[in-house]
Design a protein around this motif. Structure first.
Motif, PDB file in Angstrom:
ATOM      1  N   ASN A 179      15.078  -4.721  11.014  1.00 44.03           N
ATOM      2  CA  ASN A 179      16.084  -3.655  11.000  1.00 44.03           C
ATOM      3  C   ASN A 179      15.501  -2.304  11.383  1.00 44.03           C
ATOM      4  O   ASN A 179      16.091  -1.549  12.157  1.00 44.03           O
ATOM      5  CB  ASN A 179      16.749  -3.574   9.613  1.00 44.03           C
ATOM      6  CG  ASN A 179      17.954  -4.485   9.531  1.00 44.03           C
ATOM      7  OD1 ASN A 179      18.948  -4.271  10.226  1.00 44.03           O
ATOM      8  ND2 ASN A 179      17.853  -5.528   8.731  1.00 44.03           N
ATOM      9  N   TRP A 180      14.312  -2.018  10.856  1.00 37.22           N
ATOM     10  CA  TRP A 180      13.660  -0.734  11.167  1.00 37.22           C
ATOM     11  C   TRP A 180      13.332  -0.633  12.659  1.00 37.22           C
ATOM     12  O   TRP A 180      13.646   0.361  13.317  1.00 37.22           O
ATOM     13  CB  TRP A 180      12.391  -0.592  10.319  1.00 37.22           C
ATOM     14  CG  TRP A 180      11.609   0.648  10.616  1.00 37.22           C
ATOM     15  CD1 TRP A 180      12.018   1.931  10.420  1.00 37.22           C
ATOM     16  CD2 TRP A 180      10.282   0.719  11.162  1.00 37.22           C
ATOM     17  NE1 TRP A 180      11.034   2.806  10.807  1.00 37.22           N
ATOM     18  CE2 TRP A 180       9.951   2.088  11.265  1.00 37.22           C
ATOM     19  CE3 TRP A 180       9.345  -0.236  11.555  1.00 37.22           C
ATOM     20  CZ2 TRP A 180       8.721   2.536  11.759  1.00 37.22           C
ATOM     21  CZ3 TRP A 180       8.125   0.203  12.044  1.00 37.22           C
ATOM     22  CH2 TRP A 180       7.820   1.572  12.143  1.00 37.22           C
ATOM     23  N   LEU A 181      12.742  -1.714  13.188  1.00 37.19           N
ATOM     24  CA  LEU A 181      12.344  -1.695  14.600  1.00 37.19           C
ATOM     25  C   LEU A 181      13.557  -1.773  15.516  1.00 37.19           C
ATOM     26  O   LEU A 181      13.627  -1.080  16.536  1.00 37.19           O
ATOM     27  CB  LEU A 181      11.381  -2.857  14.884  1.00 37.19           C
ATOM     28  CG  LEU A 181      10.014  -2.758  14.208  1.00 37.19           C
ATOM     29  CD1 LEU A 181       9.321  -4.123  14.208  1.00 37.19           C
ATOM     30  CD2 LEU A 181       9.133  -1.715  14.889  1.00 37.19           C
ATOM     31  N   GLY A 182      14.524  -2.605  15.134  1.00 33.42           N
ATOM     32  CA  GLY A 182      15.680  -2.865  16.004  1.00 33.42           C
ATOM     33  C   GLY A 182      16.604  -1.666  16.124  1.00 33.42           C
ATOM     34  O   GLY A 182      17.277  -1.479  17.133  1.00 33.42           O
ATOM     35  N   ASP A 215       0.826  -1.213   0.000  1.00 33.01           N
ATOM     36  CA  ASP A 215       0.000   0.000   0.000  1.00 33.01           C
ATOM     37  C   ASP A 215       0.854   1.254   0.000  1.00 33.01           C
ATOM     38  O   ASP A 215       0.442   2.301  -0.490  1.00 33.01           O
ATOM     39  CB  ASP A 215      -0.822   0.091   1.301  1.00 33.01           C
ATOM     40  CG  ASP A 215      -2.048  -0.764   1.269  1.00 33.01           C
ATOM     41  OD1 ASP A 215      -1.892  -1.972   1.003  1.00 33.01           O
ATOM     42  OD2 ASP A 215      -3.141  -0.226   1.499  1.00 33.01           O
ATOM     43  N   ASP A 216       2.006   1.124   0.653  1.00 27.88           N
ATOM     44  CA  ASP A 216       2.732   2.305   1.062  1.00 27.88           C
ATOM     45  C   ASP A 216       4.222   2.052   0.831  1.00 27.88           C
ATOM     46  O   ASP A 216       4.903   1.488   1.680  1.00 27.88           O
ATOM     47  CB  ASP A 216       2.434   2.514   2.556  1.00 27.88           C
ATOM     48  CG  ASP A 216       3.066   3.752   3.114  1.00 27.88           C
ATOM     49  OD1 ASP A 216       3.949   4.317   2.448  1.00 27.88           O
ATOM     50  OD2 ASP A 216       2.680   4.161   4.217  1.00 27.88           O
ATOM     51  N   GLN A 217       4.707   2.473  -0.332  1.00 26.64           N
ATOM     52  CA  GLN A 217       6.114   2.195  -0.656  1.00 26.64           C
ATOM     53  C   GLN A 217       7.062   3.231  -0.061  1.00 26.64           C
ATOM     54  O   GLN A 217       8.274   3.110  -0.191  1.00 26.64           O
ATOM     55  CB  GLN A 217       6.286   2.138  -2.182  1.00 26.64           C
ATOM     56  CG  GLN A 217       5.727   0.849  -2.769  1.00 26.64           C
ATOM     57  CD  GLN A 217       6.257   0.611  -4.171  1.00 26.64           C
ATOM     58  OE1 GLN A 217       6.099   1.440  -5.047  1.00 26.64           O
ATOM     59  NE2 GLN A 217       6.902  -0.532  -4.377  1.00 26.64           N
ATOM     60  N   MET A 218       6.517   4.237   0.614  1.00 23.85           N
ATOM     61  CA  MET A 218       7.358   5.283   1.200  1.00 23.85           C
ATOM     62  C   MET A 218       7.911   4.860   2.558  1.00 23.85           C
ATOM     63  O   MET A 218       8.759   5.542   3.125  1.00 23.85           O
ATOM     64  CB  MET A 218       6.537   6.581   1.390  1.00 23.85           C
ATOM     65  CG  MET A 218       5.882   7.104   0.126  1.00 23.85           C
ATOM     66  SD  MET A 218       7.093   7.372  -1.183  1.00 23.85           S
ATOM     67  CE  MET A 218       7.882   8.859  -0.525  1.00 23.85           C
ATOM     68  N   HIS A 219       7.401   3.769   3.111  1.00 26.88           N
ATOM     69  CA  HIS A 219       7.831   3.359   4.448  1.00 26.88           C
ATOM     70  C   HIS A 219       9.136   2.562   4.375  1.00 26.88           C
ATOM     71  O   HIS A 219       9.331   1.785   3.443  1.00 26.88           O
ATOM     72  CB  HIS A 219       6.724   2.508   5.081  1.00 26.88           C
ATOM     73  CG  HIS A 219       6.884   2.361   6.552  1.00 26.88           C
ATOM     74  ND1 HIS A 219       7.730   1.433   7.103  1.00 26.88           N
ATOM     75  CD2 HIS A 219       6.336   3.049   7.590  1.00 26.88           C
ATOM     76  CE1 HIS A 219       7.676   1.546   8.420  1.00 26.88           C
ATOM     77  NE2 HIS A 219       6.836   2.510   8.740  1.00 26.88           N
ATOM     78  N   PRO A 220      10.050   2.742   5.363  1.00 28.53           N
ATOM     79  CA  PRO A 220      11.328   2.004   5.328  1.00 28.53           C
ATOM     80  C   PRO A 220      11.155   0.474   5.269  1.00 28.53           C
ATOM     81  O   PRO A 220      12.006  -0.225   4.711  1.00 28.53           O
ATOM     82  CB  PRO A 220      12.019   2.409   6.629  1.00 28.53           C
ATOM     83  CG  PRO A 220      11.162   3.419   7.304  1.00 28.53           C
ATOM     84  CD  PRO A 220       9.969   3.707   6.469  1.00 28.53           C
ATOM     85  N   VAL A 221      10.062  -0.040   5.809  1.00 25.21           N
ATOM     86  CA  VAL A 221       9.864  -1.498   5.824  1.00 25.21           C
ATOM     87  C   VAL A 221       9.542  -2.041   4.416  1.00 25.21           C
ATOM     88  O   VAL A 221       9.922  -3.152   4.070  1.00 25.21           O
ATOM     89  CB  VAL A 221       8.756  -1.884   6.836  1.00 25.21           C
ATOM     90  CG1 VAL A 221       8.356  -3.336   6.699  1.00 25.21           C
ATOM     91  CG2 VAL A 221       9.230  -1.596   8.263  1.00 25.21           C
ATOM     92  N   THR A 222       8.861  -1.230   3.618  1.00 30.59           N
ATOM     93  CA  THR A 222       8.425  -1.727   2.305  1.00 30.59           C
ATOM     94  C   THR A 222       9.276  -1.192   1.157  1.00 30.59           C
ATOM     95  O   THR A 222       9.084  -1.585   0.005  1.00 30.59           O
ATOM     96  CB  THR A 222       6.965  -1.310   2.046  1.00 30.59           C
ATOM     97  OG1 THR A 222       6.847   0.094   2.289  1.00 30.59           O
ATOM     98  CG2 THR A 222       6.009  -2.066   2.948  1.00 30.59           C
ATOM     99  N   ALA A 223      10.215  -0.308   1.469  1.00 30.63           N
ATOM    100  CA  ALA A 223      10.960   0.382   0.406  1.00 30.63           C
ATOM    101  C   ALA A 223      11.735  -0.570  -0.499  1.00 30.63           C
ATOM    102  O   ALA A 223      11.972  -0.263  -1.661  1.00 30.63           O
ATOM    103  CB  ALA A 223      11.901   1.407   1.032  1.00 30.63           C
TER     104      ALA A 223
END
Ligand code: ZN
Length: 585
Positions: free
Chosen positions: A228-231, A133-141
């Motif tokens: 990686n994003w959360l950690g 949905d959201d390619q701007m987020h670091p998790v989905t980039a």
């Protein structure tokens, strides 16, 4: 992480070993995946199945807490987790870790999840196309805009987290998957799969059921990015303003025995689940009458010798008995909640009814319509078949076939593969065929010696039809878009024929050896010639056909669709028609 390297962050992963077996399988695979990732991404990983480790002391030096397959039920553990999250901790939860219902009694957690409450699920686990949905987020980039996610049980949420202005939905089930399910079918609506509540450093991923989850490199990348994003303590992202209300998911429960033929009278009987009726058609597929039955009729079995039709009513917990001479309901037999699979044993004049979430089978005496119960332990029964005086029952959660002896009610077991979905018997050569969607095989059992052989099928073999006049066995492979053809004498797969996308129901006309394969999602039926083993036609029925019956004298096939609509296919000309309406008769 090898010795001497610097640890970027510390992860503590919680899992349970005594929960649903498929959730344990996922956790075992996840532990392997995480330990490899810890080495390559240089973080410290500790794992525990002791939920008491969810305490202030243990969480103090932790940058990320992961719940693989459960959530804490103890008040003290819950409080420690709340404190950890309120003070900047990070959390990643998979699948069952986010499960909550009216009994969970943890309002803080529901709020933490963005208000999402579990309502229902698709069944059995199937692969699905997911959309970012959201390619701007670091998790989905770092992942493509859409991808095929391996077999998973997809949860429906009500309320949906999409309704929360603080939630950012990152991944959604692609509506092109609809309808999805072989029993519990999702037919439409918005289904968020991965999201974050921007008030916390948290991410929930609905994937996490069964042993196929880590077979997608793209999905693995998504999990890698999430950790990686959360950690690394990334600041909670802002909610996207674009969150808008989307349609709520719709669902229906289906059974491939929703339509059945009485070969003696030639008549077809089909359930209409939403209208609580059974429609009766003549041997040519023309409308005869409607019979009012119980609530949500799902499956039908017929005793051709006594001309009785038995209808399992999912919502009223009963079986309606129809007299096939007059086509009127003559009895209503209570059988307990959620009856699903049903079979008649003609040799003993007994009817076997098994229920969802139950280890008990109800046995109805066909003479008296009196019901008795048998504790059989079949593990979420999905289908049954009769051969001689015995009835064979399979469940998705048990790697065994349960054999019910109709003469003395003795229960015995035959070990086969796990995650069975379809079963069929050939009375001509006394063989039983059981398909496992879990490991893409068909087990062939000799009905006398119980000796068994395993045959490889395509991915997700979910339906079986037998041409008893040629002893040929046809297996629809949902995951491979094909039909495996097994020689009933040698028990070898002689060839595999392409069908349409995701075939999920199959029937064979033993009179002219034509095979009808329903591609439910595309609303088409592929017709095979069982002798030449080639595709000879394709008919558009529309209406998502999920069950088929064939009259081998008139060569008429009738399909049943998700909204109860019926289509008649002439097996000689391949012409399609609808049964004439009741008003015109
Ligand atoms: Zn699950």
């Amino acid at each position: 992480m090898s010795h001497g390297q610097r640890s970027r962050f510390q992860v503590l992963a919680f899992y349970s070993e005594n929960t649903e077996p498929d959730h344990v399988d996922f956790a075992k695979d996840a532990l392997k995946f995480l330990s490899q990732l810890a080495a390559s991404e240089q973080f410290t990983l500790e794992t525990t199945s002791k939920w008491d480790d969810l305490n202030n002391e243990r969480l103090k030096n932790c940058q990320l807490v992961i719940w693989l397959n459960e959530s804490p039920s103890n008040a003290e553990q819950r409080r420690a987790f709340e404190r950890y999250m309120e003070h900047g901790g990070a959390w990643l939860g998979f699948h069952a870790a986010g499960y909550n219902d009216k009994d969970t009694d943890w309002p803080w957690f529901v709020d933490f999840l963005g208000g999402a409450v579990f309502e229902a699920n698709s069944w059995p686990p199937l692969p699905a196309h997911l959309i970012i949905d959201d390619q701007m987020h670091p998790v989905t980039a770092r992942v493509p805009r859409s991808f095929e996610s391996p077999a998973n049980e997809w949860y429906v949420w009500n309320p949906s987290p999409r309704l929360n202005k603080d939630v950012r939905v990152l991944v959604t089930l692609d509506p092109s998957n609809y309808p999805i399910g072989l029993k519990d079918v999702l037919t439409s609506g918005d289904l968020p799969v991965v999201w974050t509540n921007t008030k916390y450093k948290m991410l929930y991923m609905n994937v996490g059921h069964g042993d196929k989850i880590f077979t997608s490199p793209i999905q693995n990348q998504l999990i890698d990015s999430a950790i990686n994003w959360l950690g690394t303590g990334a600041t909670p992202s802002e909610a996207t303003a674009a969150n808008r209300i989307r349609a709520r998911p719709n669902r229906i429960r289906i059974n491939p025995n929703g339509i059945a033929l009485n070969p003696e009278t030639g008549k077809f009987y089909a359930v209409n689940t939403t209208q609580d009726i059974v429609t009766v058609l003549d041997c040519d597929g023309q409308f005869l009458r409607r019979v009012l039955v119980g609530k949500e009729p799902e499956s039908i079995a017929i005793n051709r010798l006594t001309n009785r039709i038995y209808v399992a009513n999912g919502d009223s917990g009963s079986v309606t008995v129809i007299d096939g001479e007059t086509d009127k309901a003559i009895a209503n037999v209570p059988v307990g909640d959620l009856p699903y699979s049903i079979a008649v044993n003609q040799a003993t004049n007994k009817v076997y009814v098994s229920r969802t979430f139950s280890d008990v089978t109800t046995v109805i005496d066909g003479q008296t319509n009196i019901a008795a119960t048998l504790k059989v332990g079949a593990g979420d029964a999905v289908a049954e078949a009769s051969l001689g005086g015995s009835t064979y029952l399979i469940g998705y959660e048990s790697p065994q076939i349960t054999v019910l002896d109709g003469t003395n009610d003795h229960v015995s077991k035959i070990s086969v593969s796990n995650h069975l979905w379809a079963i069929a018997a050939n009375p001509a050569n006394k063989k039983i065929y059981a398909a496992s969607v879990g490991n893409a095989t068909v087990t062939v059992i000799d009905g006398k010696s119980f000796a068994s052989k395993v045959v490889n099928a395509g991915e997700l073999p979910c339906a079986i039809a037998i041409d008893s006049s040629s002893a040929t066995v046809f297996v629809a492979n949902y995951g491979s878009d094909s039909v495996s053809i097994i020689d009933g004498d040698t028990d070898l797969v002689v060839t595999t024929v392409n069908a349409g996308p995701n075939p999920q129901a199959i029937a064979v006309d033993s009179g002219n050896h034509k095979v009808f394969v329903a591609n439910t999602r595309t609303g088409t039926v592929t017709i095979l010639d069982g002798t030449n083993k080639t595709v000879v036609g394709s008919v558009r029925t529309g209406g998502a056909p999920f069950a088929i019956a064939v009259n081998s004298k008139t060569h008429k096939a009738v399909t049943l669709g998700l909204k109860g609509d019926l289509s008649v296919i002439d097996g000689t000309t391949f012409a399609k028609s609808s049964p004439s309406s009741p008003q015109s008769k």
